[in-house]
Design a protein around this motif. Structure first.
Motif, PDB file in Angstrom:
ATOM      1  N   UNK A  64       0.837  -1.211   0.000  1.00 18.62           N
ATOM      2  CA  UNK A  64       0.000   0.000   0.000  1.00 18.62           C
ATOM      3  C   UNK A  64       0.864   1.250   0.000  1.00 18.62           C
ATOM      4  N   UNK A  65       1.987   1.240   0.730  1.00 11.53           N
ATOM      5  CA  UNK A  65       2.893   2.393   0.744  1.00 11.53           C
ATOM      6  C   UNK A  65       3.497   2.610  -0.647  1.00 11.53           C
ATOM      7  N   UNK A  66       3.900   1.517  -1.289  1.00 11.89           N
ATOM      8  CA  UNK A  66       4.433   1.616  -2.653  1.00 11.89           C
ATOM      9  C   UNK A  66       3.361   2.126  -3.613  1.00 11.89           C
ATOM     10  N   UNK A  67       2.120   1.694  -3.409  1.00  4.53           N
ATOM     11  CA  UNK A  67       1.006   2.143  -4.236  1.00  4.53           C
ATOM     12  C   UNK A  67       0.788   3.652  -4.061  1.00  4.53           C
ATOM     13  N   UNK A  68       0.850   4.132  -2.814  1.00  6.34           N
ATOM     14  CA  UNK A  68       0.693   5.564  -2.553  1.00  6.34           C
ATOM     15  C   UNK A  68       1.806   6.362  -3.229  1.00  6.34           C
ATOM     16  N   UNK A  69       3.039   5.848  -3.170  1.00  8.27           N
ATOM     17  CA  UNK A  69       4.168   6.518  -3.830  1.00  8.27           C
ATOM     18  C   UNK A  69       3.960   6.537  -5.337  1.00  8.27           C
ATOM     19  N   UNK A  70       3.456   5.450  -5.886  1.00  7.38           N
ATOM     20  CA  UNK A  70       3.184   5.379  -7.326  1.00  7.38           C
ATOM     21  C   UNK A  70       2.143   6.433  -7.700  1.00  7.38           C
ATOM     22  N   UNK A  71       1.089   6.547  -6.897  1.00  5.26           N
ATOM     23  CA  UNK A  71       0.032   7.531  -7.179  1.00  5.26           C
ATOM     24  C   UNK A  71       0.600   8.948  -7.178  1.00  5.26           C
ATOM     25  N   UNK A  72       1.479   9.238  -6.208  1.00  8.15           N
ATOM     26  CA  UNK A  72       2.069  10.566  -6.110  1.00  8.15           C
ATOM     27  C   UNK A  72       2.971  10.890  -7.292  1.00  8.15           C
ATOM     28  N   UNK A  73       3.560   9.878  -7.905  1.00  6.34           N
ATOM     29  CA  UNK A  73       4.524  10.090  -8.986  1.00  6.34           C
ATOM     30  C   UNK A  73       3.925   9.968 -10.386  1.00  6.34           C
ATOM     31  N   UNK A  74       2.655   9.642 -10.498  1.00  4.51           N
ATOM     32  CA  UNK A  74       2.051   9.414 -11.812  1.00  4.51           C
ATOM     33  C   UNK A  74       0.814  10.280 -12.005  1.00  4.51           C
ATOM     34  N   UNK A  75       0.418  10.464 -13.276  1.00  2.00           N
ATOM     35  CA  UNK A  75      -0.776  11.265 -13.549  1.00  2.00           C
ATOM     36  C   UNK A  75      -2.018  10.667 -12.868  1.00  2.00           C
ATOM     37  N   UNK A  76      -2.931  11.525 -12.436  1.00  2.00           N
ATOM     38  CA  UNK A  76      -4.097  11.041 -11.697  1.00  2.00           C
ATOM     39  C   UNK A  76      -5.067  10.172 -12.501  1.00  2.00           C
ATOM     40  N   UNK A  77      -4.980  10.222 -13.830  1.00  3.53           N
ATOM     41  CA  UNK A  77      -5.897   9.415 -14.628  1.00  3.53           C
ATOM     42  C   UNK A  77      -5.389   7.996 -14.884  1.00  3.53           C
ATOM     43  N   UNK A  82      -2.333  -1.169  -7.346  1.00  3.62           N
ATOM     44  CA  UNK A  82      -3.341  -1.779  -6.475  1.00  3.62           C
ATOM     45  C   UNK A  82      -4.700  -1.102  -6.658  1.00  3.62           C
ATOM     46  N   UNK A  83      -4.969  -0.676  -7.871  1.00  4.15           N
ATOM     47  CA  UNK A  83      -6.236  -0.011  -8.174  1.00  4.15           C
ATOM     48  C   UNK A  83      -7.460  -0.867  -7.920  1.00  4.15           C
ATOM     49  N   UNK A 162       1.817  -9.281  -4.727  1.00  9.28           N
ATOM     50  CA  UNK A 162       2.080  -7.990  -4.091  1.00  9.28           C
ATOM     51  C   UNK A 162       3.369  -7.371  -4.620  1.00  9.28           C
ATOM     52  N   UNK A 163       4.349  -8.192  -4.906  1.00  5.32           N
ATOM     53  CA  UNK A 163       5.634  -7.714  -5.434  1.00  5.32           C
ATOM     54  C   UNK A 163       5.532  -7.419  -6.924  1.00  5.32           C
ATOM     55  N   UNK A 164       4.955  -8.343  -7.676  1.00  4.74           N
ATOM     56  CA  UNK A 164       4.893  -8.194  -9.139  1.00  4.74           C
ATOM     57  C   UNK A 164       3.989  -7.058  -9.591  1.00  4.74           C
ATOM     58  N   UNK A 165       3.074  -6.624  -8.753  1.00  5.09           N
ATOM     59  CA  UNK A 165       2.179  -5.522  -9.123  1.00  5.09           C
ATOM     60  C   UNK A 165       2.964  -4.259  -9.449  1.00  5.09           C
ATOM     61  N   UNK A 166       4.160  -4.134  -8.896  1.00  6.29           N
ATOM     62  CA  UNK A 166       4.954  -2.929  -9.082  1.00  6.29           C
ATOM     63  C   UNK A 166       6.080  -3.074 -10.089  1.00  6.29           C
TER      64      UNK A 166
END
Length: 169
Positions: A64-77, A82-83, A162-166
């Motif tokens: 979830x922390x990695x997902x939050x970092x991904x969201x912060x670094x990518x366009x909102x659309x 982990x969508x 969980x690992x491969x999602x990123x």
């Protein structure tokens, strides 16, 4: 007062002892499977959050922390890794039926089959396996069964997902 002895006898007949599980306290592997099924059919992960090993809990928190970092670094659309949430089962489709199958107990771990059924599409049915491990409850210092991973019908597992999602496609 005669009802209580009858209830005790009925309860003892309904839950025969499992010798490999005699040192663990709390929920039996089959009961954890039942709670897991209720969680899946009720779309409520909260029901199983306290039934995870500390290691799986940490792996999910990290994801979830990695997902939050991904969201912060990518366009909102763009859809984050982990969508769709945590991949608790092999296929993301909602299965209206979830049942607990065979439970295999060893001394320190157990496997519990979780079968998903689609009454309108029986060809889509599948069976995943909960992988449980006995862990010491730090408050009581007694061992309890906890979910450590989910082996998917497709050959993968939750920890790997969980690992491969990123990982980049």
């Amino acid at each position: 007062m005669r009802i209580l002895p009858a209830l005790v006898i009925a309860a003892s007949l309904a839950a025969p002892p499992v010798f490999a599980d005699e040192d663990a306290v709390g929920l039996k592997p089959e009961q954890i499977g039942q709670i897991f099924c209720l969680s899946r059919t009720g779309s409520d992960e909260g029901a199983i959050s306290g039934l995870l090993t500390p290691e799986l809990t940490a792996a999910i928190a990290d994801a979830w922390a990695r997902n939050d970092a991904w969201i912060a670094a990518n366009p909102p659309d763009e859809k984050p890794p982990l969508g769709d949430g945590i991949q608790w089962q092999a296929w993301p489709d909602y299965a209206p039926d979830c049942t607990v199958g065979l439970a295999t107990l060893m001394k320190t771990d157990a496997k519990v089959e979780i079968s998903y059924a689609f009454p309108d599409s029986p060809d889509a049915n599948f069976t995943d396996t909960l992988l449980l491990r006995r862990v010491v409850n730090e408050a009581s210092l007694l061992e309890q069964w906890r979910i450590d991973n989910v082996a998917y019908a497709t050959g993968g597992d939750l920890r790997t997902a969980l690992t491969e999602a990123f990982e980049a496609p």
